[in-house]
Design an enzyme around this catalytic site. Structure first.
Site, PDB file in Angstrom:
ATOM      1  N   MET A   6     -12.235   4.636  -0.109  1.00  0.00           N
ATOM      2  CA  MET A   6     -12.681   4.510   1.155  1.00  0.00           C
ATOM      3  C   MET A   6     -13.462   6.048   0.859  1.00  0.00           C
ATOM      4  O   MET A   6     -13.164   7.015   1.583  1.00  0.00           O
ATOM      5  CB  MET A   6     -11.664   4.779   2.242  1.00  0.00           C
ATOM      6  N   MET A  66     -11.200  -5.908   5.933  1.00  0.00           N
ATOM      7  CA  MET A  66     -10.482  -4.971   6.615  1.00  0.00           C
ATOM      8  C   MET A  66     -10.108  -5.409   7.909  1.00  0.00           C
ATOM      9  O   MET A  66     -10.971  -5.963   8.537  1.00  0.00           O
ATOM     10  CB  MET A  66     -11.277  -3.360   6.809  1.00  0.00           C
ATOM     11  N   SER A  75       0.785  -1.245   0.164  1.00  0.00           N
ATOM     12  CA  SER A  75       0.106   0.143  -0.092  1.00  0.00           C
ATOM     13  C   SER A  75       0.739   1.153   0.070  1.00  0.00           C
ATOM     14  O   SER A  75       1.780   1.558   0.933  1.00  0.00           O
ATOM     15  CB  SER A  75      -0.902  -0.112   1.142  1.00  0.00           C
ATOM     16  N   MET A 120      -8.977   8.060   0.275  1.00  0.00           N
ATOM     17  CA  MET A 120      -9.746   8.624   1.222  1.00  0.00           C
ATOM     18  C   MET A 120     -10.256  10.170   0.905  1.00  0.00           C
ATOM     19  O   MET A 120      -9.454  10.742   0.242  1.00  0.00           O
ATOM     20  CB  MET A 120      -8.878   8.607   2.476  1.00  0.00           C
ATOM     21  N   ASP A 176      -4.709   3.730  -1.708  1.00  0.00           N
ATOM     22  CA  ASP A 176      -5.948   4.194  -0.690  1.00  0.00           C
ATOM     23  C   ASP A 176      -6.517   5.292  -0.797  1.00  0.00           C
ATOM     24  O   ASP A 176      -5.935   6.195  -0.784  1.00  0.00           O
ATOM     25  CB  ASP A 176      -5.113   3.711   0.883  1.00  0.00           C
ATOM     26  N   ASP A 223      -6.538  -6.419   4.513  1.00  0.00           N
ATOM     27  CA  ASP A 223      -5.943  -5.056   4.578  1.00  0.00           C
ATOM     28  C   ASP A 223      -6.034  -4.581   5.857  1.00  0.00           C
ATOM     29  O   ASP A 223      -7.049  -4.130   6.349  1.00  0.00           O
ATOM     30  CB  ASP A 223      -6.842  -4.261   3.592  1.00  0.00           C
ATOM     31  N   HIS A 255      -1.367  -1.263  -4.177  1.00  0.00           N
ATOM     32  CA  HIS A 255      -2.665  -0.846  -3.375  1.00  0.00           C
ATOM     33  C   HIS A 255      -2.756   0.568  -3.256  1.00  0.00           C
ATOM     34  O   HIS A 255      -1.808   1.223  -2.701  1.00  0.00           O
ATOM     35  CB  HIS A 255      -2.788  -1.682  -2.243  1.00  0.00           C
TER      36      HIS A 255
HETATM   37  C1  DX5 Z   1      -6.474   1.716   5.918  1.00  0.00           C
HETATM   38  C2  DX5 Z   1      -5.950   1.288   4.468  1.00  0.00           C
HETATM   39  C3  DX5 Z   1      -4.951   0.266   4.335  1.00  0.00           C
HETATM   40  C4  DX5 Z   1      -3.768   0.442   5.288  1.00  0.00           C
HETATM   41  C5  DX5 Z   1      -2.496  -0.408   5.105  1.00  0.00           C
HETATM   42  O1  DX5 Z   1      -7.416   2.767   5.783  1.00  0.00           O
HETATM   43  O2  DX5 Z   1      -7.054   0.778   3.655  1.00  0.00           O
HETATM   44  O3  DX5 Z   1      -4.525   0.000   3.234  1.00  0.00           O
HETATM   45  O4  DX5 Z   1      -3.268   1.634   5.018  1.00  0.00           O
HETATM   46  O5  DX5 Z   1      -1.531  -0.026   5.859  1.00  0.00           O
HETATM   47  P1  DX5 Z   1      -0.787  -0.739   6.798  1.00  0.00           P
HETATM   48  O6  DX5 Z   1      -0.407  -2.113   6.435  1.00  0.00           O
HETATM   49  O7  DX5 Z   1       0.197   0.114   7.675  1.00  0.00           O
HETATM   50  O8  DX5 Z   1      -1.997  -1.123   7.918  1.00  0.00           O
HETATM   51 ZN    ZN Z   2      -6.416  -0.291   1.786  1.00  0.00          ZN
END
Ligand code: DX5
Ligand code: ZN
Length: 222
Positions: free
Chosen positions: A70, A139, A10, A39, A37, A177, A35
């Site tokens: 997200m 998650m 990620s 937000m 992310d 994740d 990956h």
């Molecule tokens: C959380 C994200 C994850 C997360 C993964 O909101 O969706 O992808 O950041 O990072 P680690 O492995 O540091 O938890």
């Molecule tokens: Zn994620």
């Protein structure tokens, strides 16, 4: 443990000022997906990455870009992320009223469709959509931040989902994740996960990206 375990670093924990370079390093170290992310400051408090960043990293790798939305109203974002080069788009069941419509929309854009579940969301909420999706993202922390601690009770949820998929002979990938590291990797794989997201365990100051990826891979025999 039939299928090969895939690793999906990620980039949330990467150095954003050197993002292209770090994606290339992750790919060279044998990552299977990148990956991403996303937000929006609504579904979760933080704001991270938009479609412009996906477009930019698309130029640095041929690895599948695994986009984890997200966001609220994900239907408004699908097209721009698909155009930017996403290969997989996962939406949160908690953010979707018309999940089947959205999954159909994603696949209609030639993108693999995933559904993501918060830790407190029951597997019952995805029972009907399972035959339609390419990936289920469980998650193992509450979404919103990198570097959180894995919630151990999620191992049972992973095992239940593996059973649900296998008993119906469904091929959706089971991705986990949140808080995954070399110690936890064998446990989640044992429970049935086949795609492991790892942020802080891959991008950190203690070891190189390749050392980190090798260590996680070695730990779960992948
Ligand atoms: C959380 C994200 C994850 C997360 C993964 O909101 O969706 O992808 O950041 O990072 P680690 O492995 O540091 O938890
Ligand atoms: Zn994620």
């Amino acid at each position: 443990m039939s299928d090969k375990v895939k690793l999906a670093p990620s980039i949330l924990s990467a150095d954003f000022a050197r993002l292209g370079e770090q994606v290339v390093a992750a790919a060279a170290a044998g990552a299977d997906y990148i990956h991403v992310d996303v937000m929006d400051g609504q579904f979760v408090p933080g704001i991270t990455i938009g479609d412009g960043v996906v477009r930019a990293i698309r130029l640095h790798t041929t690895l599948p870009l695994d986009v984890h939305l997200m966001v609220d109203s994900p239907e408004r974002q699908i097209e721009s992320f698909a155009q930017a080069g996403a290969d997989i788009i996962s939406v949160h069941v908690e953010a979707c009223t018309h999940l089947h419509r959205l999954v159909t929309q994603i696949k209609g854009l030639n993108v693999r469709a995933g559904v993501a579940l918060n830790p407190s969301t029951s597997l019952e909420t995805i029972r009907e959509i399972l035959p339609f999706v390419d990936l289920v993202l469980v998650m193992t922390v509450n979404p919103g931040f990198g570097g959180q601690t894995f919630i151990p009770q999620m191992l049972d949820k992973i095992a239940c989902l593996r059973e649900l998929l296998d008993e119906r002979e469904l091929k959706a990938e089971l991705e986990v994740d949140g808080g995954i590291n070399a110690e936890l990797a064998p446990k989640v794989v044992q429970a049935g996960a086949r795609v492991l997201v790892a942020g802080a365990a891959v991008f950190n100051d203690k070891e190189s990206i390749s050392q980190a990826i090798e260590r996680i891979r070695a730990s779960c025999g992948g």
